[in-house]
Design an enzyme around this catalytic site. Sequence first.
Site: not given
Ligand code: ACK
Length: 998
Positions: A637, A640-641, A643-644, A756
Amino acid sequence: MTCLVASVLLLILFFMCISVVQHFDTLNLLDSRSVMGDLGWVAYPKNGWEEIGEVDEDYAPIHTYQVCRVMEQNQNNWLHTNWILTEGAQRVYIELKFTLRDCNSLPGGVGTCKETFNMYYYETDEEDRAMKESRYIKVDTIAADESFTELDLGDRVMKLNTEVRDLGPLSRKGFYLAFQDLGACIALVSVRVFYKRCPFLVKSLAEFPDTIPGSEASQLVEVVGHCINNSMPLYEPPRMHCSADGEWLVPIGKCVCKPGFEEMSGYCQVCKVGFYRSQLESSACSKCPPHSVARQTGATSCSCEDEYHKIDSDPPNMACTRPPSAPRNAISNVNETSVFLEWSIPMETGGRKDVRYNILCSRVLPDGRGLEECGPNVRFLPRRVGLSNTSVMVADLQSHTNYSFLLEAVNGVSEMAKDYTKQYVTLNVTTNQAAPSPVSVVRKGYTGKSSIGLSWAEPDRPNGIILEYEIKYFEKEQDSSYTIIKSKETEMVVEGLKASSVYIFQVRARTSAGYGAFSRRFEFQTSPYLTATSERAQASIIAVAITLALVLLAVVAGFLLSGRSCCNHIHVYLVRCGYSKAKQDPEEEKMHFHNGHIKFPGVRTYIDPLTYEDPNQAVHEFAQEIDVSFISIERIIGAGEFGEVCCGPLRLPGKREIQVAIKTLKAGYTEQQRRDFLWEASIMGQFNHPNIIRLEGVVTKSKPVMIITEYMENGSLDTFLKKNDGQFTVIQLVGMLRGIASGMRYLSDMGYVHRDLAARNILVNSNLVCKVSDFGLSRVLEDDAEAAYTTRGGKIPIRWTAPEAIAYRKFTSASDVWSYGIVMWEVMSYGERPYWEMSNQDVIKAVEENYRLPGPMDCPEALYHLMMDCWQRERTNRPKFDEIVCLLDKLIRNPSSLKKLVNSSHRVSNLLVEHASAEGDCSARTKSVGEWLDSIKMGRYTELFVEGGYSSLEMVTQMTSEDLRRVGVNLAGHQKKIITSIQEMRVHMNNTNSPINI
Ligand code: ACK
């Protein structure tokens, strides 16, 4: 005319085939089409409106009233309905379906023909068939959107009009409707009267009853939900708001299953045997941890098996434990009269991490006559009992003496395990160097009122070079407190004694082998008179006392002059109590002072994972290890910093499957990167709040290393808002902001500073619930001296960060409040970038010069005021998170307060606004005279103004140049500056009708 009527009827028959769609939120009070028998409406005069009795293809009656006296003068034809009961609705809607003839298309020209009719109503508590027109109140003049012509009749083209009007506030039991025709050609095909209702709803385990909206279109009716069976409110009772449109809005709070129950398919099911649920916050029943059992259904905790125990502070999911076995591999290392003891942790820790060690020290009596416990003179470093490290230094032993040390391991449940035989390891040790023998005689020399001179001879057997003597003394019979002084000579004067008092003295010598034993006790008494020698001593004491008094006076004076508040007095008190570090070290300050008061034991506090020597231990303290086989990765989805970021189902044994987000650590990481990655889990795992992202656990025992959190369907808030630009009601946006503030209130109560906070770090779920996430950055900023400019994203989040945090890294909950203000701005502008394309340097400069972001488009003024308050330069003036939550709750309860939008002068898109903050809202503070003078750099006159009687800005605005001179502002330049500012204030007050605020 007959022809006209016939053609209208044709049209009507056609309309009857169109089915009526009824919204499930609306309830009919009258539907002329569903009445089977006679409608019984009354027409007056009799030759005006007439009912056309027709049936549709199912032979159901059609009640149509028509009138078409277009060629006759002075028409006034009334049609009254029956009495319509309101059923408690305060606002009703009337839907009319009708056709209307185009006057121009009439064969004889326009004549007296009309193209409108009037609708009236009359409210009454009982049926009243008198039909007095004077009682009726006009609702509206109804015109047709489309009228029909002769041509339409020929083509059978349908021109049915539908008009809806609303009526309210209604306060009586019922009402009549009336239709007045003044000479039009109308066929009233159907009349439907209905009201809207928020339907019965079950949401988050709470039931909300059918609710009739309020009488005002903008009003929201707050309804407190009722928790369903075996559930209870979490934190606060669940609430929803019923809008005038019959929609449920802004859910606040929720119900959760009671302990011993878990949520399944919207109900609370009892935990099975072997399972338990103790906390409201955990979602499902869990299997009893190792060595514990739950023999009944609905267990809220599990009980320990025989020989296993738990203490109150053990978390419910922790296994039951046992006392530890004995320490292993004990060794000793003798150094003169000190011994260093070291050992390894026990083979069996009993399943606990709180293993501690106790030492029992015994001296072996000469000739093997037994053991004697070591006296209080033997010192243990760091201490004798409760050691957390596996070593101890024992000092001040006697030389050439045999000692026996028993090392014992204990843990949190040792006290509870009564039948458990303690397990020791024994170490026998012989000290190897002789200390000097005791001083045999101590003599009294000159004696004063407050001093006694002492002398003694060197011990008989010094056993080396005497380095110094220790003199121990105390007032007779007061041996619970004594004083020790040292001397290199064999004589000294002991001062500071009480007159006419008996003192006990003992002396011992020290060589490189350690201390010898103390001499026996010698009793000497001070004199009741002042002697020459003691007078000298007294004089020096008085001199010292005077010096001390002067120093103290200077401190107090400096203190008063610096204008410190009572809080600083508290600090002085604490400094004296040895808490000076609290002020010097900001982190310490955080620990001791929380929200301006001392934090009491028992209040949960965030624990910095840094306090753990081993970062792995911190992770497993706060995060549950999850076996990777319980997780399936379904799709990626985001990135991240480290990894995926993926998502997929998590199926823990005995638990309901849930969707989770999975953050992975990419291959080839360094140990430091692994630590940094898992750092976030150690922080997140400590939180438990509906507006903080929930940690499900970590995978560290297999690769890739993962952090598992709840899945948030709508992703991060900034992207979500941009995608749905303009799609939400103000109340929905405020609901989101309220959630974020509530999460932040929890974090600040825990003593955690986020650092942050930004919309990109808020996640949104399918119910629009916002949760604070991203707990990774704070450590980087903390440790890295360069971090103000180089965080992991490359830069400190300048646009979101308070000026004091940028300038000198003063990160506090108050700086989080500043960031919260920026998040408010992002939300109200649907994800716009704060300060647009301005460079970071320009942003810092603008903020420094007191410029602030302008109010977003269509932003309620009350919200913009709150933002501006969050951006107060002085951090103590910013609102606290609990105040923010309170204010947002107030706005939600009273949505009309959100109607007033920000003045367009505050919405300049390419300019920032000068910070003058809120006018007239509950968060605004009235500026003081001192603050105003400071703001125009004339602060030096504050005292003169106050002394002159000008203590409020209202009074100041009345001042003239003459008044200024009278209070003592004599410089012409200063007078001009102050007068100009006063004039500006007057203009401001006239424009806003409000006091001057900061
Ligand atoms: O804006 P997004 O779709 O929401 O893209 C970022 C991506 O992962 C990198 O951080 C999504 N993300 C992070 N944590 C979660 C979570 N708990 N549930 C759904 N999406 C998440 C975030």
